[in-house]
Write an enzyme that holds these catalytic residues in place. Structure first.
Site, short mmCIF file in Angstrom:
data_model
loop_
_atom_site.label_atom_id
_atom_site.label_comp_id
_atom_site.label_asym_id
_atom_site.label_seq_id
_atom_site.Cartn_x
_atom_site.Cartn_y
_atom_site.Cartn_z
N TYR A 70 4.96 13.31 -19.89
CA TYR A 70 5.87 14.27 -19.27
C TYR A 70 5.07 15.45 -18.79
O TYR A 70 4.31 16.03 -19.55
CB TYR A 70 6.94 14.74 -20.26
CG TYR A 70 8.29 14.24 -19.86
CD1 TYR A 70 8.91 14.72 -18.72
CD2 TYR A 70 8.93 13.24 -20.59
CE1 TYR A 70 10.13 14.22 -18.31
CE2 TYR A 70 10.14 12.73 -20.18
CZ TYR A 70 10.75 13.23 -19.03
OH TYR A 70 11.95 12.73 -18.62
N GLU A 72 6.55 18.12 -16.66
CA GLU A 72 7.45 19.03 -15.92
C GLU A 72 6.75 20.35 -15.67
O GLU A 72 6.06 20.89 -16.54
CB GLU A 72 8.74 19.26 -16.72
CG GLU A 72 9.71 18.09 -16.62
CD GLU A 72 11.01 18.36 -17.37
OE1 GLU A 72 11.06 19.31 -18.18
OE2 GLU A 72 11.97 17.60 -17.16
N ASP A 216 10.23 15.67 9.84
CA ASP A 216 10.18 14.58 8.86
C ASP A 216 9.30 13.48 9.46
O ASP A 216 9.76 12.70 10.30
CB ASP A 216 11.60 14.08 8.57
CG ASP A 216 11.62 12.91 7.59
OD1 ASP A 216 10.54 12.34 7.32
OD2 ASP A 216 12.71 12.58 7.10
N THR A 242 7.19 10.48 3.68
CA THR A 242 6.93 9.51 2.64
C THR A 242 5.41 9.33 2.56
O THR A 242 4.69 9.77 3.46
CB THR A 242 7.54 8.13 2.95
OG1 THR A 242 6.93 7.64 4.15
CG2 THR A 242 9.04 8.21 3.16
N LYS A 245 4.41 4.56 4.13
CA LYS A 245 4.58 3.83 5.40
C LYS A 245 3.21 3.75 6.09
O LYS A 245 2.32 3.13 5.54
CB LYS A 245 5.69 4.49 6.21
CG LYS A 245 7.04 4.42 5.45
CD LYS A 245 8.20 5.07 6.18
CE LYS A 245 9.46 5.02 5.30
NZ LYS A 245 10.59 5.75 5.91
N ARG A 251 4.71 4.29 -3.13
CA ARG A 251 6.06 4.68 -2.73
C ARG A 251 6.33 6.09 -3.24
O ARG A 251 6.32 6.31 -4.45
CB ARG A 251 7.02 3.68 -3.38
CG ARG A 251 8.45 3.67 -2.94
CD ARG A 251 9.05 2.30 -3.19
NE ARG A 251 8.49 1.39 -2.23
CZ ARG A 251 8.94 1.28 -0.97
NH1 ARG A 251 9.97 1.96 -0.57
NH2 ARG A 251 8.35 0.46 -0.13
C1 LIG Z 1 11.77 6.18 5.35
C2 LIG Z 1 12.28 7.52 5.74
C3 LIG Z 1 12.71 8.45 4.78
C4 LIG Z 1 13.02 8.13 3.34
O1 LIG Z 1 12.17 7.55 2.56
P1 LIG Z 1 12.56 6.96 1.12
O2 LIG Z 1 11.26 7.03 0.42
O3 LIG Z 1 13.08 5.59 1.37
O4 LIG Z 1 13.59 7.83 0.51
C5 LIG Z 1 13.04 9.73 5.20
N1 LIG Z 1 12.97 10.07 6.49
C6 LIG Z 1 12.59 9.20 7.45
C7 LIG Z 1 12.54 9.65 8.88
C8 LIG Z 1 12.25 7.89 7.10
O5 LIG Z 1 11.92 7.01 8.06
#
Ligand SMILES: *Cc1c(COP(=O)(O)O)cnc(C)c1O
Length: 433
Positions: A70, A72, A216, A242, A245, A251
């Protein structure tokens, strides 16, 4: 117990083999499932634009001692004892993230991209505040304002849309909508948009209406980190992403900023605002992935992702498909199936291709007349295949395989034949683990 039922097509690194042997002895049910999944990944072509194959170092850092703790709080300010090495690894991850994206602040604790957005929204606007964003049906993400999501529940969402003709962002139209709705926050960055984003244009719109700009970059983070897509800095006030990707890490999520006041708010809204204990094993793996992304090899990888996407896009156009917006500048493309076959749906195409070992996702195209579970399109991306080592000629061959399956309307004989060709291609390009 050392029975190896993994197919001969799968070559596992030694730690993966040890894990399977351990599980075989302790929990054969889970061992069998993991073996099957390793086999599936090794013998199929992964074209889902949001997926990738991590390196053995990233994968095994996730399965490490760091999970037992933990932690936090933040480095130097924890609520639990025994966090010396957790402080070290989180500091390392933060430092590498800052270097990678050329910014002053990084929070590496968000459990996912959606969690990063929750914390960033909480940091930047009050409940009920107005967000201007692209809806999911046009390529946005569900965390940007879909009704049942937290974003659509707790904020006032106003949509902007793509230009109906070009299927691309229309900055003049977005500016006009911004003047009308006077948003507190504007979101740019998408899940199914194949063109370059002009962050400076978005910042000019945000400044005009005195809004915060949130970029984002979940999909394009790897391309941004390697300079293959322009950076949201210095334009965006806050950047979420994220890590799994195009960035090819574990992840997880990440929040970046170049403004100390914003960074302080973000830290408080990640913890204790929206999360409890951080996933320290994932943060260790993020540090490893950021280290990989800082190497020249990663830049080469990202250039190849885009070159491969261009080759796939051209080849599909040659086979009679239409690409939304006319093409791609990044790692993904939205394929309109109707010009090839008016009756062909995204759902059928996805199912048929899977039987042939080609993994894709159906996706609505802009103004799709079909329902979200049916659709008229496919979203295809090249990050995972590029990790395996495929190059432009190979992507042209993949386009041929896709067209064989769809041209035959998923005929079982044709799918079985393509499945064998896919296996052969996968043998030529083995996975890294
Ligand atoms: C994939 C994605 C997310 C979210 O990702 P998670 O890890 O699945 O919650 C947020 N914003 C955009 C634009 C995405 O393509």
């Amino acid at each position: 117990m050392t029975s190896h039922m993994t197919s001969p097509d799968v070559s596992l690194d030694s730690m993966s083999r040890q894990l399977l042997e351990l599980l075989e002895a302790q929990d054969p049910d889970v061992a069998r499932i993991l073996r099957d999944e390793a086999d599936r990944q090794a013998t199929t072509l992964e074209l889902i634009a949001s997926e990738n194959h991590v390196s053995p170092a990233v994968m095994h850092a996730m399965g490490s001692w760091m999970t037992n703790k933990y932690a936090e709080g933040y480095p130097g300010k924890r609520y639990y004892g025994g966090c010396v090495f957790h402080d070290e690894v989180e500091d390392l991850a933060r430092e590498r993230a800052r270097k990678l994206f050329g910014c002053g602040f990084a929070n590496v604790q968000p459990h996912s991209g959606a969690s990063a957005n929750i914390a960033a929204f909480m940091a930047m606007l009050a409940p009920g505040g107005t967000i201007l964003s692209l809806p999911i049906k046009s390529g946005g993400h569900l965390s940007h304002g879909l009704k049942p999501n937290f974003s659509g529940t707790f904020y006032n969402i106003v949509d902007y849309d793509l230009d109906a003709e070009t299927e691309q962002l229309d900055y003049d139209a977005i500016a006009a909508t911004a003047r009308e709705c006077n948003p507190d926050l504007i979101i740019c960055g998408y899940s199914a948009y194949s063109r370059t984003i002009d962050f400076a244009a978005f910042r000019a719109i945000a400044d005009e209406v005195d809004a915060i700009l949130l970029a984002d970059i979940a999909h394009i983070a790897g391309l941004v980190a390697s300079g293959v897509h322009p950076s949201p800095f210095p334009h965006a006030h806050v950047v979420t992403t994220t890590t799994h990707k195009t960035l090819r890490g574990p992840r997880g999520g990440l929040i970046l900023s170049d403004d100390e006041a914003i960074a302080k708010k973000v830290d408080r809204k990640v913890f204790p605002g929206s999360q409890g204990g951080p996933l320290m094993h994932i943060i260790a793996a993020k540090a490893v992935a950021f280290g990989e992304a800082l190497t020249p090899a990663f830049k080469t990888y990202c250039r190849q992702i885009v070159a491969n996407a261009g080759a796939l896009a051209d080849a599909l156009t040659g086979h009679g498909y239409r690409l939304c917006s006319g093409g791609t500048d990044n790692h993904l493309m939205l394929v309109d199936l109707r010009p090839r076959d008016a009756d062909l749906t995204g759902a059928d195409a996805e199912a048929w291709l899977e039987t042939a070992g080609i993994v894709v996702n159906k996706n609505g195209i802009p103004n799709d007349p079909r329902k979200p579970m049916v659709t008229s399109g496919l979203r295809l991306g090249t990050p995972a295949l590029t990790t395996r080592g495929l190059k432009e000629d190979d992507l042209r061959a993949v386009a041929g395989l896709i067209d064989r399956v769809l041209d035959a309307s998923g005929d079982p004989g044709v799918c079985a034949a393509v499945r064998e060709d896919v296996r052969a291609m996968c043998r030529r390009f083995p996975l890294p683990h």
